[in-house]
Structures are given as C-alpha cells and as structure tokens.
Design an enzyme around this catalytic site. Structure first.
Site, PDB file in Angstrom:
ATOM      1  N   LYS A 114      33.396  80.430  32.295  1.00 18.59           N
ATOM      2  CA  LYS A 114      33.198  79.431  31.237  1.00 18.59           C
ATOM      3  C   LYS A 114      33.062  80.168  29.913  1.00 18.59           C
ATOM      4  CE  LYS A 114      29.779  77.706  29.020  1.00 18.59           C
ATOM      5  NZ  LYS A 114      30.392  77.341  27.712  1.00 18.59           N
ATOM      6  N   GLU A 153      16.187  87.301  16.725  1.00 13.06           N
ATOM      7  CA  GLU A 153      17.597  87.605  16.521  1.00 13.06           C
ATOM      8  C   GLU A 153      18.234  86.550  15.624  1.00 13.06           C
ATOM      9  OE1 GLU A 153      21.058  89.341  19.397  1.00 13.06           O
ATOM     10  OE2 GLU A 153      20.108  87.485  20.040  1.00 13.06           O
ATOM     11  N   GLU A 164      22.875  89.594  29.915  1.00 17.47           N
ATOM     12  CA  GLU A 164      22.849  90.383  28.675  1.00 17.47           C
ATOM     13  C   GLU A 164      22.461  89.432  27.560  1.00 17.47           C
ATOM     14  OE1 GLU A 164      23.409  91.447  25.409  1.00 17.47           O
ATOM     15  OE2 GLU A 164      25.477  92.155  25.556  1.00 17.47           O
TER      16      GLU A 164
END
Length: 509
Positions: A186, A403, A261
């Site tokens: 996906k 982030e 990750e």
C-alpha cells in the site's frame, strides 16, 4: 500488460493489482492525485478499501502456498531482480519525472532516487546469489547432520510513506522477493504513482502471477486491514510514530512479524575545530543546508537539529541563514530550482504551526518562516514554504522535540563534548545523526556514544544498500538494507538429521 504511463495523463483508474489483473476498486471509488506545485489534479487512481485488500491478500496467499516462486532457485530470483534494475535504468527519465511531479521534489532528486532503487535491486540480487545454502551446525557427532536454513516468511504486507515513494518501496520489495516471498503493498495515497509503475516493471521482468499485489487507498482502511489480516505473515511499515504504533497494535493480534521505521529527530553536531579553516567552515555550512533542506526537509533522516559549539555559533548561523535565504524555490520540473514545495496543504499547515509555536516559546527567526511570494515558478496555489532557521532553541520546545517534516532547522549550542553528546541523545528517537570535527579521536568517541542507528562523521545523508538502516528508541524496530534487511523477510529453520538412527531405550517396556 497494462500501460501505466497513462497515469501521467490522468486517464487510468486501474491501479489495484491482484492475481495478475489490473482493475478498479470494487467500490468504484477514485482519488485525484494533486501536483503539490500548483495543487492541480494530474492523475486519478483507484481508492481501494478492505474488500480490495482481502482480494489481493488471497491472491498473494495462493501464490505463496501453491505457486512456484518460494521454491524458485535463488539464481533465478536474483536474475529477475537484475532485470528489474535494468528496466529502472531504461525508464529513469520517465520515472524520475513522475516522482518529481507526484512528490514535489526536483527532477534531479527524482532521477537520483531511481538510481538508488536500481542499486537496491542489484544489491539484494547479489547478496542472495552469493549465500551458502545453509549454516552447518556442529552437533558433536559424525552421525548427525545439522543445518540451519532460511525460508521465506510468507505473505508480506508493505505500507510506505509519501516522501520517498519508490525508494521506500524498493527497500521492502527487493529483499522480500529475493527471499522468495509474495507481497501486497500500500503506497501513500498522496504519492502512489511510481509504486504502481514499479509493479508493471516487475510483471515485465517476468514475476509470476500473484506474487506482487498493490492496493491504492487510505491508511485507515487499506493499511489497517493489511496490518491485522490473518493471512499476512509480516507487515513492514515506514511512516510516522502514531500510525506505526497502530500498525504494531493491529499486527499483535495475529502475532505476525513486524518491521517499523518511524522517523527521527536527527542531530547534526558541529564542533568549532571543524570550522577552523575556510574550507572546513564552508563545507560544514554547506552540509548543514543539505542536511536540513533537501526535499524541503521531508526526510526521515533530515538533520533538523543543528547543535553547534558556542564559540562559532554566531558566525556559523549567520552564514547558514544567509545561504538558506538564497535557496531557489519552485516547481521541481523547472530548470534551476533547488527545492520544491511541501507535499500537501496539510503538511505546510503543520510546518507553519510548529514555527509559530517555536516563536511563541522564545525562538529567534533568522530566515524564512513564511510562504514565498508567488512567481511563474511558484504558483500561489502551490504548497511552498521558505527554508527556515530558528535560533536560540532549547529542548523544551515542541519544534526541537517533535518531527516537523518540513524545511525547519533549529539551532542549539554546547560548550563541552559531554554536553554535545547529551543534547544529541536527548530525544525519544534515534534514527540518524552526524558529528563534524577535525579531531579523529573525538569523532570516534562521539560516534560511539551517539544512540542513533546511523552516524555520519563529517558528512550527512549518504547511505549504502549494503549497510543496515534503522533506528533506536521510537525510530522503530528491525532494519532495512544490508544482510539484516534480507533477514527481516526470512524465517530460520533448524534441520537435524540422524544418519544412523537406533532405539533410545529410555523406556524399559
């Protein structure tokens, strides 16, 4: 074979592949793909859902359980991967342009990405072809033959991000195929086009029917179903921490293998001795720009935290801000453009909110911090944001802890080596970091103390397909690339053979 080049003209809705067939979503739903440089649609793709996932997984399951691919000789699997690499080289210009237009990066960045994708396929082809068939285990007796062999995991679900669509797909697909797995991928619903194109190349290279599947669609339906699906044996996810946590929770119900990750908040530590010469100063500033602003900072390993020694801080930051203010923003397909737009309005709004919060918390704006003036290269409707340098930052600021995934660089300072290491490690992430110094001993000491999966010394951003990639802490679990990246897609099996069996006589009767 379907011709996916029509994606660039926006004419196709058949972007779901299952069981050897390209088709539309079962629901008939579609999604427009926008060019982030002007927010205009330029392609239409299928908007799949859970039913499309079930179909694709069923095809991959049949291909693994009943097909030949898991048992295909290693040399043949490696040869197919090399054919894919050759096709990527052949289509470099087309795919680089498509990656640029889809993700907003410059065409040159797109071309480099295609080169790296081809390198990944070649690396895993070479790695698996050179391996011994198994590891012989000394059982302490000549009458025993004991060996550990590696077998494919099974059906792999892959969920990839929007910033490096084809590169991240290749880091999963290449080792999965090398190991003999089948898969359903996906891609991000924002940037799916080059992954769709890669599936076509796999088919052209001769991959058997059912081995590769793709379902285009959103994370809350397609991604969630892949993660929880009982017929999926492994899920590999690259993306944000919140989504990655949900993937891990969904996968836990069926106790499938998980590789995650999840990004980073990466320190770029600059000692004063790295700037002692003009060449050294110029290089460190230049690399700090590259670390923070390549692909508009939309990089999981971006050096978004500059941690610079106090004695050179003012000169360093002043020059950094001056150069950042000269970065040429624009449509990635235009000549001379150095940095493209953010990928979406949502991403730009998120970036603006982080900058506003930093200024409210006491940061000093040295450059950027706004949308640029429109121009022929920068349509007003595009998602552009100026490279931004925020000085006088500290660890309590959200912009330093979280982030951003935008063109925002924060500046912190230190006086001692211990303080530099403490600042660099003061993060819940641990993906990557760098240290700049002319002192070889210091470089090794600091690199050894940094709790990050990749540490660069006097450099930033390069990676090698033969070296593992992944992070500590909340940057995820598992590794991509390198031998460990192949191992993620395998199960180890111990085969113990008694060459001279005889009764044990444990029981008298």
């Amino acid at each position: 074979m379907a011709d996916r080049t029509e994606l660039q003209a926006g004419r196709t809705r058949k972007t779901i592949h299952a069981g050897g067939e390209w088709r539309e979503a079962l629901s008939g739903a579609t999604r427009e793909i926008l060019d982030p440089a002007d927010a205009q649609p330029f392609a239409v793709v299928a908007e799949g859902d859970e039913k499309d996932v079930d179909l694709a997984v069923a095809a991959a399951r049949r291909a693994f359980d009943e097909g030949d691919w898991p048992h295909t000789p290693v040399a043949e699997r490696a040869a197919l991967l090399r054919r894919v690499a050759d096709l990527l080289v052949r289509d470099r210009e087309r795919l680089g342009l498509l990656e640029s237009r889809d993700a907003g990066k410059t065409v040159e960045e797109g071309r480099v990405d295609i080169d790296c994708v081809a390198d990944a396929f070649r690396y895993f082809a070479d790695l698996v072809a050179a391996e011994a068939p198994g590891r012989v285990v000394d059982a302490g007796s000549p009458g025993i033959h004991s060996v550990v062999v590696h077998e494919p995991v099974g059906v792999c679900a892959m969920i990839t991000p929007w910033n490096y669509p084809l590169l991240q797909a290749s880091w999963k697909i290449a080792p999965a195929l090398a190991a003999g797995n089948t898969f359903v991928i996906k891609p991000s619903e924002i940037t799916p086009l080059t992954t769709v194109a890669l599936i076509d190349l796999l088919i052209e290279a001769g991959l058997p029917t059912g081995v590769a599947g793709i379902v285009t669609g959103p994370g809350h339906t397609v991604g969630a179903r892949l993660a929880e699906h009982p017929d999926v044996d492994l899920v590999s996810f690259t993306g944000g921490l919140v989504s990655g946590t949900k993937v891990a929770q969904a996968a836990a119900v069926t106790v499938k293998k998980v590789a995650l990750e999840l990004g980073g908040k990466n320190p770029n530590v600059v000692f004063a001795d790295a700037c002692a010469t003009e060449d050294g100063f110029d290089t460190a500033v230049d690399q700090a720009l590259n670390a923070a602003f390549i692909h508009s900072g939309q990089v999981c390993s971006a050096g978004s935290r500059l941690i610079v020694e106090e004695s050179v801080r003012e000169r360093f930051v002043a020059e950094l801000a001056r150069r950042a203010g000269k970065i040429r923003l624009g449509r990635g397909t235009e000549d001379g453009v150095e940095c493209g737009p953010l990928v979406s309005e949502q991403q730009r709004a998120k970036t603006e909110e982080y900058v506003a919060s930093a200024l409210a918390e006491g940061a000093v704006l040295r450059c950027g911090g706004r949308r640029p003036e429109p121009s022929p290269q920068r349509p007003e409707s595009g998602y552009f944001y100026e490279p931004t340098v925020l000085d006088h930052c500290h660890r309590e600021m959200r912009v330093v802890r979280e982030e951003v995934f935008g063109p925002v660089l924060t500046v912190e300072t230190f006086r001692t080596e211990d303080e530099a290491v403490a600042l660099a490690n003061d993060t819940e992430y641990g993906l990557a970091g760098a240290v700049w110094t002319a002192d070889a001993g210091r470089a090794r000491r600091v690199a050894g103390r940094l709790r990050h999966g990749t540490v660069w010394i006097n450099d930033f951003h390069p990676y090698l397909p033969q070296a593992e990639w992944g992070g500590f802490g909340k940057s995820g679990v598992g590794r991509e690339l390198g031998p460990a990246g192949l191992a993620e897609y395998r199960e180890s099996k111990h085969v113990y053979q008694n060459l001279a069996p005889r009764p044990v006589r444990w029981f008298a009767g």
